[in-house]
Structure formats: C-alpha cells, structure tokens
Scaffold this motif. Structure first.
Motif, PDB file in Angstrom:
ATOM      1  N   ARG B   7       0.827  -1.210   0.000  1.00  0.00           N
ATOM      2  CA  ARG B   7       0.000   0.000   0.000  1.00  0.00           C
ATOM      3  C   ARG B   7       0.862   1.260   0.000  1.00  0.00           C
ATOM      4  O   ARG B   7       0.402   2.348  -0.267  1.00  0.00           O
ATOM      5  N   ASN B   8       2.159   1.066   0.343  1.00  0.00           N
ATOM      6  CA  ASN B   8       2.981   2.284   0.467  1.00  0.00           C
ATOM      7  C   ASN B   8       3.238   2.952  -0.879  1.00  0.00           C
ATOM      8  O   ASN B   8       3.509   4.151  -0.937  1.00  0.00           O
ATOM      9  N   ILE B   9       3.144   2.204  -1.957  1.00  0.00           N
ATOM     10  CA  ILE B   9       3.450   2.838  -3.254  1.00  0.00           C
ATOM     11  C   ILE B   9       2.377   3.871  -3.622  1.00  0.00           C
ATOM     12  O   ILE B   9       2.702   5.029  -3.914  1.00  0.00           O
ATOM     13  N   PRO B  10       1.081   3.528  -3.556  1.00  0.00           N
ATOM     14  CA  PRO B  10       0.101   4.583  -3.851  1.00  0.00           C
ATOM     15  C   PRO B  10       0.246   5.789  -2.902  1.00  0.00           C
ATOM     16  O   PRO B  10       0.170   6.932  -3.334  1.00  0.00           O
ATOM     17  N   VAL B  11       0.519   5.513  -1.628  1.00  0.00           N
ATOM     18  CA  VAL B  11       0.659   6.649  -0.691  1.00  0.00           C
ATOM     19  C   VAL B  11       1.851   7.507  -1.102  1.00  0.00           C
ATOM     20  O   VAL B  11       1.783   8.738  -1.134  1.00  0.00           O
ATOM     21  N   ALA B  12       2.940   6.822  -1.501  1.00  0.00           N
ATOM     22  CA  ALA B  12       4.117   7.585  -1.946  1.00  0.00           C
ATOM     23  C   ALA B  12       3.780   8.380  -3.211  1.00  0.00           C
ATOM     24  O   ALA B  12       4.165   9.542  -3.359  1.00  0.00           O
ATOM     25  N   LEU B  13       3.002   7.763  -4.102  1.00  0.00           N
ATOM     26  CA  LEU B  13       2.616   8.456  -5.349  1.00  0.00           C
ATOM     27  C   LEU B  13       1.793   9.711  -5.028  1.00  0.00           C
ATOM     28  O   LEU B  13       2.024  10.783  -5.595  1.00  0.00           O
ATOM     29  N   VAL B  14       0.866   9.584  -4.093  1.00  0.00           N
ATOM     30  CA  VAL B  14       0.050  10.748  -3.698  1.00  0.00           C
ATOM     31  C   VAL B  14       0.971  11.860  -3.196  1.00  0.00           C
ATOM     32  O   VAL B  14       0.863  13.021  -3.590  1.00  0.00           O
ATOM     33  N   PHE B  15       1.930  11.454  -2.364  1.00  0.00           N
ATOM     34  CA  PHE B  15       2.845  12.444  -1.777  1.00  0.00           C
ATOM     35  C   PHE B  15       3.666  13.141  -2.863  1.00  0.00           C
ATOM     36  O   PHE B  15       3.716  14.371  -2.944  1.00  0.00           O
ATOM     37  N   VAL B  16       4.232  12.338  -3.779  1.00  0.00           N
ATOM     38  CA  VAL B  16       5.124  12.921  -4.804  1.00  0.00           C
ATOM     39  C   VAL B  16       4.332  13.847  -5.728  1.00  0.00           C
ATOM     40  O   VAL B  16       4.699  15.012  -5.932  1.00  0.00           O
TER      41      VAL B  16
END
Lengths: 211, 212, 291, 262
Positions: B7-16
């Motif tokens: 799940r961390n990849i979508p969260v990272a994508l949102v952040f970036v």
C-alpha cells in the motif's frame, strides 16, 4: 393557431419534475428522472471521449508526443480493479488523481480563502475621513476576529457559564447567525427567479401568454 | 502484501504528485512547472477513463433491475438505457462537431428542459424550508430571521417600495457583519483544507486504500 | 415528553402542520399573476450595475475585450435576459456613444455548455447588427482545462487558442491582430453560472485587467466581496441586476417582467415567515396560560 | 527573484508556517502531548442518526455532493473530507447492521468509496456484508445527479442522509429539503457560508467551514490526527495578531497591502 407540440412536450417534462414537489414521487416523475439520468450519462460520455481525444489521443497520434502513452496506460490500468489479483495496481492512477487534486485544492485556498481575506481585514482603515466607513471597518475587523476565535478547537471552548470566553463565544455565534440569515436572504431571490422562468414557459406552452 | 503490491506505493505516489504540483505554484523552475502541468493534464485524462467505471457501475445496477424485474423499477431502468443510447450513439457518430440531428434534438428537448426544471424546483423547496425553519425559537434563530428578511427586502423591488431603509440596511448587513463573518469562515476553511491536504499527502487519511 | 393541551387553538395548530404542497400551489399563482397582468414595480439601480455600465462606456473604442461564456441552459432563466440586455448595449448603444466605433471581442468558453449560450444569446445579436465575424469578434468554442486554461490564457493567448470554433487559424483572424497576452486586453466579461469568474479574478484582475460578470444570484455574496476589494469593476446579479441594466439602457424587457414576479413571490415567503412566527408566539402564549 | 513565482512569496511563507506548525504538533502528539479538543456536534449527530436507522430499519444515505469539480480538481479536498466522514459512517452501519447507500457524481470517486467502505467493514469484522449497490454512480451532470439522488432517497425511504463535502448552495437545498419531507435525520457540511445558510434550514446537525475538513480527524479519534488541529488554532491566533498589527499600522498611516503581494 398552430399548436407548438415541442413546447407542449417540454412543458410535460417540466410538470413531470415539478410533480415531485406538487404531488409526490410518482411513475411520472420516475420516467423524467431516468430519462434525464440516461441522457446526462450519454452527454457526459460524449464530452469525455471528446476531451480524451483532444487532450491525449490527438497529441499522441498526430503530434507523436510519446509521453501521452503514460496517462492512457494509467487510465486503462484503472479497469484492473475488477480482478482481485491485479487490484493493487489500479490504485496507482487513483493516487495520481488524489495527489493532484489535493495540491490544487491547497494552492487554490491559499490566496482566495486565506490571504486575500486576511489582507482585506488587515488593511481596513479606521482613520478615513468618512465616519461611517470607520465604524463599519471596526465592526468588520471585530466580527472577523470573533468568528475566527469561535472556530478554534482548543482555545475558545467556552468552559464555564459567564466566563469571558463563554460570552465571546455567544457573541460570535450570534454573528454567525446574522451571516447565515443574510446569505439566506440573498440566495432566496435566485431560487424564486428560476422558477419564474419555468412558470412563464408553462403559460406560453398552454397558450395563456404570448412569448 | 509483498513489496510492489504494498500500500505504500500509492501513498508515496500521492505524496510525490501532491508535492510537485504544490511546489510548482511557488517555485519558478521550468522543469518543475512542466512536470506539474503534465501531471494535471494526466489527472484529467485518467479521470476521463474512470468514466468507464461509472458506466459499468450504472449499467450493472440497471441491468440487474431488469433481469430481476424489480417491481416499480425495471421499466424505468429500460427507459434509462434507451435514453442513454439515444444521447450517446448519435453524439459519438459525429463527435467532431456534435451536430448530429438526433443528438441535438435529445439535448434540446430532453436534457435542457429537465435541467432547467430541476434547477427551478428549488423555488418550491425554499418556500417550505423558510416556512418551517425561519422561526424565532431562540435569540440565535431570531438573528437569522431578522437578517434574512431585511436582506430579502433589499433584493425584492417591493422592499424599497415598502420602506426606503430596507435596501440601505440590507446592503449594510451584507457588506459589513455578514461579509466579515464570511471572511472568518473562509479563513477557517482555507486552513482546514491545507491541514486535510497534509493529512492526505502524509498518508494519515488512507481509508481509500482499503480493500482486498 | 411535553403534553400539548387540547384547548390550544386548533387554527394555529393546523397552520403549523399545513401540507407543504399548498404553499407550493400558492407560489405558482403568485408568480403567474404578474406575467398575465404586469405590475411594473420600479427598480432602483444599484452601484455594481452602474459601475459595470460606466466602466464599459469608458472603454476607448477599438480596444479588445475577453467575453467568457461559461453558462448553460439551466441558468438561462436567470441570466438570459441580462445577457441579452448586455449584448443590446455592446452592439448598439456603445457604438452610438462613440460615433459608430466598436469594441473588439475575443470570445471563448471554459464550460462545455458555453457554445450553446453563445449560439442562443451572442451570435444572433452580432448577426442582427451586422458585426463581421473574424474582424470585429472571434469565437473559440469550448476550451478544456478549467482554471489552468484561464491562467495560461493570461500569459499567452495564441498558444491556448490556436484555431477558432470554425477551424480558422488564429493568424487569419483580423480581430486577433496584436492580441498576445493580458497586456492587450482592456477588460474581461464573464457570463457565469459555474464559477469561472473566480479564476479570471485570480489570474487576470491580479494583473490589473478589469473583470466584470453577468452572474447567478447564488454567487452574489462572493462577487460582492470581489467588487468591494476592487477585483471586479461591477456585476449584473441575476434578473434583478438585468432589470436595473434594462432600465439603465432605456429598454425594459424580460428582466423587468421577471422582477415583478420576484416581488410577489418574495412577499409570499415573507408572509409565510411572519405567520410561522405568529403561530410560535400564540403557542408560547397558550402553553404559558395553561401552566 | 526569478527563482520564486512572482507574487507568491508571501503565500509560500504562510504555507510553510502552516506546514511546519502542523508537523511540530504532529510530533508532539506522537510523544503524548495532546490538548483536549472541543466536541464536534456533527459527529454526535452521525452516531445518533445511524442508531435511529438501526431502530427503524431504514437505510442511511451519504454523498459528498457535486460542487462543480471532481477529485482531481481544486474541489478534491472537499470530496476527501466527505470520504473521511464516510469511513466513520461505514464503520457505524457495519456495527449496527444498517443498509448503507452512497451516491457519486464523479467516476473517479467510485473506487475510493468502494475501498473506504470495504476497509471500514473489514475493521468491524463484517467484510462479507459489503454489497455492490452500496456505491452508486449517478451522473456527471450536477442536476441529473441531484434528481437521481432525491428519487432514490424518496423511494428507499432513507432514515438518515449525510450530505457533507463539495456542496454548492443549490446542491444543498435540492438534496436536503426532500430529506426533510420524508422525515430523515440529516447531517450537512460545506466549506462556505452561502451553502451553510441552506443546510442550516434543513439539517439537524451541520459542520461549518473548517469543521468539515477536521471531521475526519475527529472521526478517527486518533490522538495524532487530533494533534494537528492544535496547529490550526496556533495559525488562527497568529492570523488574528497579524490582522491587529496590520490595522494598527494602517492607523499610523503606513500602507501595508504591498506586503501581501510580494
């Protein structure tokens, strides 16, 4: 007198919508509801495909901007949510949408909601030559500060009855009510103006009024 | 959830994505603003594709009503699908200029009258809402009531006819206390938006990542 | 549970729980009357409408305006008459005041619905008064991108509007000669029922280009604020503003008739509010006398 | 100053202060310093509304409204505020076995709503109770969406209607007056006062302005998220001081408005 069948048809649709308020939720209203939902979805589909053509397919195909492959792939990836094994990747395009929307939202409010309001209050002058303007500016600045205090979460909780904080909270609540009432007054006019146009169309459709 | 699927990849994508589009508002670096612009255009395109999810959702619900013959609903689901095709098909046939006669007919004689009528139905709702809710049950409700009536009499020409003071008083209420109160709510909503934005970008609001 | 005493007067009780449909039918009657027999109640002209008129009249002939049409059929009832009155002014009365010279218009729509309103309210007036498409005005149809499009338009107009809605290239349009960015635009006018004015205020007024609009009444409070902060040179709020503008240009029409119905329907709402509160007082009086 | 976009430096400073304060209070909250926060009437209203739905067996409706723009537009945070409230509502409807119906005008909200509901039902240990027609797409066009909403609200005799998020004044009345006419408990929430003036007429509980955006933090009852709210208070006190200083300087004749435009 030539009967304008189209105007009559449009009048029947208006009556169909109004029947919800003037009568009750009936099959007549349900027909108009589903006709509207259907044609609206058709309209949205056509406009969306037109937008995707102009913003993505056209640049990619005829202007050979390869970069536009990425959003198109991301768009298709959305549909992988229908199978559990590939659902995880369908969240990537959603993440792009949420990231962009959140940023646009934050950028949008910074000046429009915060800075221009603070500026309007901070530059309110009490020393103008017009006494009424001075008075108005004092009231405005006090009201803004009081209502802003009302919305604090930990400061102005209005602890004990009769304490200064409680009184301040009471006054700012009244100011909020005044604002709500004023907005109600100015928005009412809009609602009544719109319905006037529809009543006029009904009168014309049934020949009681020449347009 | 193994690495790539976590799940961390979508969260990272949102952040970036959020960081780039936010910073591009302040920092004038050509590379940054071009990435930010393309992210925004890509978001529009991806949302366009998402309409497919919407159509699948709607057609699924309505075809289920038809197959199960849910009483009082299935004939209207048929109506829904018919009008959807009546507006979509001719529109797609001539998507460049959208001048297909059926498309224009359905737009002018189904879509627009229903839109105008639905917008106007508010006139009824304001009448019943005002009658029911605008009652001075408390000091606060009285404030809402008095301000509401005065501003309404400012807007209606008949107000000026009744007493010339209404337009002046109504304008004052709108321009001074009401505008000032509105400013405070705007400021609050602005701060609230930024803090919610932060909670989303930092991944605290991650309910949307639930599911299998 | 507070038990309601039987003797409290039945009349106010019935009035309190009256069927909302009766209120709706009476509203229809209150609106239909002025259409069938006009009352002609006078409409005093307010500041925003007067400033709107003065600013347009003061524009030097030959200067170019941006006309953003981003409203759709659902709002015709409210801003249709006002837009018609504005077009009447721009195409006929402005030239009369300036020895026959005209303004030039760059027209576009950031809402998909805009083209419909252009065909319904702008094009007929231009044709009727013999304005030349491509020379006096040019229309660029629907431009996607919402706020981002409005922001980019300020910086570089040709890049956002490469070709008009008929497909002609921007360089072939004489109306667009010398039009590159916000610096070449004298003023912006928005026919607005979706909130595009906010973007023009943010990206154009902030650069000193005056913004005005014909708007739906629901957004009046927001535009009053922009007008007070001098971000907008004026606005025509709903059909009430349209009636004022019609009186200003000496051509009372649709908007004035609508304003009559406004007065009666407003009166009906006020009567209802007052009755509701009298009912409340009577109730309080009855429950006090019971105790 | 080519490095900064012209006219946004003051905005950058303000934005940076808000972000830094939020991160600081976040850190403090993690270490256990949490100030006691006032209650939010809207949250209690949601609990009461869903409890009433459980008693009467009527469904609970929720929507974040249309607001003129979807998740990818500047209305995004308003929809996300509504989604945060959805996760509280979904947990309550799962716990009390109430039928949940959510309606959406923008397609990109569908997967977000489905996953939020599934996550909530999972946390209540009832993932199998999630039904596909809990998430319904109605129409991108605002008026069609609202007509579909009031049709379904009336036909399914909703017991509660939660209308919080990207709500415009006309959305507010068109969607909530029918709710009153069928006797549903209604909770409304919107960022601006013009919409609130309509919701105040028809709703039993309302979230005003910032309350809407912080409802998610209140609903999560997570001390860390509540910690960030304290930074909002600090910013507000700071802005009040800025306004007072500004007014004093203006009284002394100095024109301070250029500072806001650097």
């Amino acid at each position: 007198m030539m009967v304008d069948y189209l105007a009559l048809w449009r009048a029947m649709l208006i009556i169909g919508v109004f029947s919800y308020a003037l009568w009750k939720e009936s099959p007549y209203f349900r027909f108009c509801e589903h006709a509207f939902l259907g044609s609206a979805l058709g309209y949205t589909l056509v406009i969306t495909i037109k937008t995707i053509n102009t913003t993505a397919v056209f640049p990619l195909v005829s202007e050979a901007k390869i970069i536009y492959v990425i959003p198109i792939i991301l768009g298709i990836v959305l549909f992988l949510r229908y199978s559990n094994s590939t659902k995880w990747i369908s969240r990537w395009p959603i993440a792009l949408i949420i990231g962009v929307g959140t940023a646009l939202g934050m950028r949008g409010v910074l000046y429009a909601y915060i800075i221009s309001q603070v500026k309007a209050t901070a530059t309110a002058s009490f020393m103008t030559d017009n006494a009424l303007t001075n008075f108005n500016n004092i009231i405005s600045v006090l009201t803004t500060i009081l209502v802003l205090l009302f919305f604090t979460f930990t400061v102005l909780k209005g602890e004990k009855e009769g304490s200064l904080m409680f009184q301040l909270r009471k006054i700012s609540r009244l100011m909020i009510m005044l604002t709500l009432g004023a907005f109600f007054g100015s928005i009412t006019m809009a609602r009544l103006t719109l319905i006037a146009g529809q009543i006029k169309e009904l009168l014309i459709a049934f020949g009681l009024l020449t347009s | 959830m193994s690495g790539i699927q976590s799940r961390n990849i979508p969260v990272a994508l949102v952040f970036v994505c959020g960081l780039i589009v936010t910073v591009a508002f302040f920092i004038d670096v050509p590379m940054l603003s071009s990435i930010s612009d393309s992210l925004q255009t890509w978001a529009v395109i991806v949302s366009g594709f998402a309409l497919g999810l919407g159509i699948v959702n709607m057609l699924a619900i309505h075809s289920r009503h038809i197959s199960r013959k849910t009483s009082g609903q299935w004939p209207f689901s048929v109506v829904f699908i018919l009008f959807f095709l009546a507006q979509a098909a001719p529109g797609l046939v001539d998507i460049k200029t959208l001048s297909n006669p059926i498309y224009v007919w359905v737009y002018t004689n189904i879509f627009s009258p229903l839109a105008a009528a639905m917008y106007a139905i508010l006139g009824f709702f304001i009448v019943s809402a005002a009658y029911r809710a605008m009652r001075a049950r408390s000091l606060e409700a009285a404030f809402v009531l008095i301000a509401g009536i005065i501003v309404m009499l400012k807007n209606a020409p008949i107000g000026a006819v009744i007493w010339s003071g209404f337009p002046v008083l109504g304008t004052w209420i709108l321009d001074v206390p009401s505008a000032a109160g509105n400013r405070a709510v705007f400021i609050g909503a602005g701060i609230g938006t930024i803090l919610l934005g932060l909670r989303v970008l930092l991944g605290y609001e991650r309910g949307y990542l639930g599911g299998r | 549970m507070e038990v309601r005493s039987k003797e409290s007067s039945g009349f106010w009780e019935k009035l309190e729980n009256i069927d909302h449909r009766i209120l709706y039918w009476i509203l229809i009657v209150a609106i239909a009357i002025p259409y069938l027999r006009p009352l002609g109640i006078p409409v005093p002209v307010t500041e925003p409408v007067q400033d709107f008129y003065n600013t347009l009249d003061a524009l030097p002939p030959g200067s170019t305006m941006i006309l953003e049409i981003s409203s759709g059929p659902s709002a015709y009832g409210e801003i249709g008459p006002s837009s018609e009155a504005v077009m009447e002014y721009l195409t006929k009365i402005y030239p009369e005041h300036h020895g026959g010279d005209r303004l030039r218009f760059v027209i576009l729509s950031v809402s998909e619905q805009g083209p419909l309103m252009y065909n319904a309210y702008a094009k007929p007036k231009f044709d009727e008064t013999g304005w030349q498409y491509g020379v006096d005005y040019a229309y660029f149809g629907f431009i996607s991108g919402l706020e981002t499009a409005v922001a980019r338009l300020a910086e570089d107009i040709p890049s956002l509007l490469p070709s008009d809605y008929l497909g002609n290239d921007i360089d072939d349009l004489k109306a667009m000669d010398g039009i590159h960015s916000y610096k070449d635009i004298a003023a912006v006018m928005v026919w607005d029922s979706m909130g595009a004015t906010e973007w023009y205020v943010k990206h154009w007024a902030s650069k000193g280009v005056k913004v005005g609009n014909v708007c739906v009444a629901v957004s009046l409070p927001a535009y009053t604020m922009y007008y007070k902060n001098k971000d907008m040179y004026g606005f025509i709020g709903s059909s009430r503003g349209g009636a004022e503008f019609e009186y200003l240009i000496g051509k009372p029409g649709d908007a004035v008739a609508t304003t009559d119905t406004l007065s009666l329907s407003h009166l009906w709402v006020i009567i209802l509010i007052i009755t509701g509160n009298i009912g409340l007082l009577v109730e309080k009086y009855f429950s006090h006398s019971k105790r | 100053m080519a490095f900064f976009v012209e006219g946004t430096v003051f905005g950058l400073i303000m934005f940076a202060i808000i972000v830094i304060l939020a991160l600081l209070t976040l850190q403090k909250a993690k270490q256990g310093y949490v100030r006691e926060v006032r209650t939010l009437p809207g949250i209690e209203g949601i609990r009461e509304a869903i409890a009433r739905c459980a008693e009467t067996g009527r469904p609970c409706f929720l929507t974040t409204g249309h607001g003129g723009g979807g998740l990818y537009t500047s209305r995004g945070p308003q929809h996300m505020a509504g989604i945060a409230i959805l996760s509280l509502v979904a947990r309550l409807t799962a716990r009390l076995g109430v039928d949940l119906v959510t309606t959406w005008p923008f397609p990109e909200l569908l997967p977000v709503a489905e996953d939020t509901i599934y996550q909530a039902y999972l946390m209540e240990g009832k993932p199998e109770e999630v039904r596909p027609d809990m998430v319904r797409y109605l129409a991108g066009y605002a008026l069609a969406f609202k007509m579909g909403y009031i049709g379904q609200l009336t036909r399914e005799n909703a017991g509660a209607a939660i209308v919080t998020g990207a709500i415009w004044p006309s959305d507010a009345l068109q969607m909530t007056e029918p709710g009153v006419l069928i006797g549903a408990i209604q909770i409304g929430g919107a960022p601006t006062m013009d919409t609130m003036s309509m919701l105040a007429l028809t709703c039993d509980y309302i979230f005003i302005g910032e309350e809407l955006f912080s409802a998610g933090a209140f609903a999560s009852e997570d001390p860390i998220q509540l910690g960030i709210l304290f930074s909002s208070d600090i910013v507000k006190i700071g802005l009040i001081l800025l306004m007072i200083v500004g007014v004093l300087l203006t009284m002394m004749g100095t024109n301070i408005s250029p500072i806001f435009d650097i």
